[in-house]
Design a protein around this motif. Sequence first.
Motif, short mmCIF file in Angstrom:
data_model
loop_
_atom_site.label_atom_id
_atom_site.label_comp_id
_atom_site.label_asym_id
_atom_site.label_seq_id
_atom_site.Cartn_x
_atom_site.Cartn_y
_atom_site.Cartn_z
N ARG A 34 3.64 -6.78 9.13
CA ARG A 34 3.62 -5.56 8.34
C ARG A 34 4.98 -4.88 8.47
O ARG A 34 5.52 -4.80 9.58
CB ARG A 34 2.53 -4.61 8.82
CG ARG A 34 2.43 -3.33 8.01
CD ARG A 34 1.38 -2.38 8.55
NE ARG A 34 0.07 -2.95 8.59
CZ ARG A 34 -0.86 -2.82 7.64
NH1 ARG A 34 -0.58 -2.12 6.56
NH2 ARG A 34 -2.05 -3.36 7.77
N VAL A 35 5.51 -4.43 7.34
CA VAL A 35 6.79 -3.72 7.35
C VAL A 35 6.66 -2.47 6.49
O VAL A 35 5.86 -2.42 5.55
CB VAL A 35 7.95 -4.60 6.82
CG1 VAL A 35 8.21 -5.78 7.71
CG2 VAL A 35 7.69 -5.05 5.39
N LEU A 36 7.43 -1.46 6.83
CA LEU A 36 7.49 -0.25 6.02
C LEU A 36 8.46 -0.48 4.87
O LEU A 36 9.50 -1.11 5.04
CB LEU A 36 7.94 0.94 6.86
CG LEU A 36 6.96 1.38 7.94
CD1 LEU A 36 7.56 2.53 8.75
CD2 LEU A 36 5.63 1.79 7.33
N LEU A 37 8.11 0.06 3.72
CA LEU A 37 8.97 -0.02 2.54
C LEU A 37 9.64 1.32 2.32
O LEU A 37 9.07 2.38 2.63
CB LEU A 37 8.16 -0.39 1.30
CG LEU A 37 7.46 -1.74 1.30
CD1 LEU A 37 6.65 -1.90 0.02
CD2 LEU A 37 8.44 -2.87 1.45
N GLU A 47 0.82 -1.21 0.00
CA GLU A 47 0.00 0.00 0.00
C GLU A 47 0.86 1.26 0.00
O GLU A 47 1.94 1.28 0.58
CB GLU A 47 -0.89 0.02 1.25
CG GLU A 47 -1.86 -1.14 1.31
CD GLU A 47 -2.63 -1.20 2.60
OE1 GLU A 47 -3.87 -1.15 2.54
OE2 GLU A 47 -1.98 -1.29 3.67
N HIS A 48 0.33 2.26 -0.65
CA HIS A 48 0.92 3.60 -0.64
C HIS A 48 -0.18 4.55 -0.20
O HIS A 48 -1.22 4.65 -0.84
CB HIS A 48 1.41 3.96 -2.05
CG HIS A 48 1.72 5.40 -2.22
ND1 HIS A 48 2.79 6.01 -1.62
CD2 HIS A 48 1.09 6.36 -2.92
CE1 HIS A 48 2.82 7.28 -1.97
NE2 HIS A 48 1.78 7.52 -2.75
N TRP A 94 9.40 0.78 -3.14
CA TRP A 94 8.13 1.08 -3.80
C TRP A 94 8.34 1.28 -5.30
O TRP A 94 7.57 0.77 -6.12
CB TRP A 94 7.48 2.32 -3.17
CG TRP A 94 6.24 2.74 -3.89
CD1 TRP A 94 6.10 3.78 -4.75
CD2 TRP A 94 4.96 2.12 -3.82
NE1 TRP A 94 4.82 3.85 -5.22
CE2 TRP A 94 4.08 2.84 -4.66
CE3 TRP A 94 4.45 1.01 -3.13
CZ2 TRP A 94 2.75 2.50 -4.84
CZ3 TRP A 94 3.12 0.68 -3.30
CH2 TRP A 94 2.28 1.41 -4.14
N HIS A 118 2.22 -5.82 3.79
CA HIS A 118 1.59 -6.66 4.80
C HIS A 118 1.53 -8.07 4.23
O HIS A 118 1.02 -8.28 3.13
CB HIS A 118 0.19 -6.15 5.10
CG HIS A 118 -0.38 -6.69 6.36
ND1 HIS A 118 -1.51 -6.17 6.94
CD2 HIS A 118 -0.02 -7.69 7.18
CE1 HIS A 118 -1.80 -6.81 8.04
NE2 HIS A 118 -0.91 -7.76 8.20
N VAL A 166 3.65 7.18 3.15
CA VAL A 166 3.95 5.86 3.71
C VAL A 166 3.74 4.76 2.66
O VAL A 166 2.72 4.70 1.99
CB VAL A 166 3.04 5.56 4.94
CG1 VAL A 166 3.31 4.17 5.49
CG2 VAL A 166 3.25 6.62 6.01
N HIS A 167 4.75 3.90 2.56
CA HIS A 167 4.70 2.71 1.71
C HIS A 167 4.83 1.51 2.65
O HIS A 167 5.78 1.45 3.44
CB HIS A 167 5.85 2.67 0.71
CG HIS A 167 5.97 3.92 -0.11
ND1 HIS A 167 6.74 4.98 0.28
CD2 HIS A 167 5.40 4.25 -1.28
CE1 HIS A 167 6.65 5.93 -0.64
NE2 HIS A 167 5.84 5.51 -1.60
N SER A 168 3.90 0.56 2.57
CA SER A 168 3.98 -0.58 3.50
C SER A 168 3.67 -1.88 2.78
O SER A 168 3.04 -1.90 1.72
CB SER A 168 3.02 -0.39 4.68
OG SER A 168 1.68 -0.38 4.23
#
Length: 173
Positions: A85-88, A60-61, A93, A69, A65-67
């Motif tokens: 869940r981790v942040l990208l 998701e963007h 991205w 899951h 925030v880019h994440s």
Amino acid sequence: MPGLEVEFNDARSQQFMHCWCSGMLRALREGPLLPLAPGSEVYRFTWIPSSRGSFVIRIEHLGPVHSLHVKMTGMEEGTLALDRRVLLTPTQWQAVQQRLAEARFWSIDRFFASRGLSYLDGSEWLFEGGREGRYRVLSLHSPDPEGPERAIHDLGVFLVELAGITLPGGQLY
């Protein structure tokens, strides 16, 4: 692959396939992708093999925030073996965006398997995406890593690597 498919032509069989995929998303505790928040973008890859646990990777963007899951089904019904869940980074991205473009996700003209086939082995690959008020789905059965579906296969492999998933047997099929 010859001998792995059974042809079906009736609407009931097609409806069963759609319900089966929806049931798997419910088992993975995944809701609908729509409606999207303004300015957001989301992609989901669901892998449903015939003989082992399934997983879903949602990217998701939303704003800055880019994440990512990732969820995997557990051994017991209703359980998840993995829910992370981790942040990208923006670079990660962009790599996702590049692979989506290479796979022609938003422009490819084939959404579902063309001949109305049901398979007895292999895996179902379901890619979904939403952006700018649009939704798109692509469903393939065991895309060939050396055939015309190579870019789709490479996208799936990249998402698995990005999610840090280790599969029994080591590869997607």
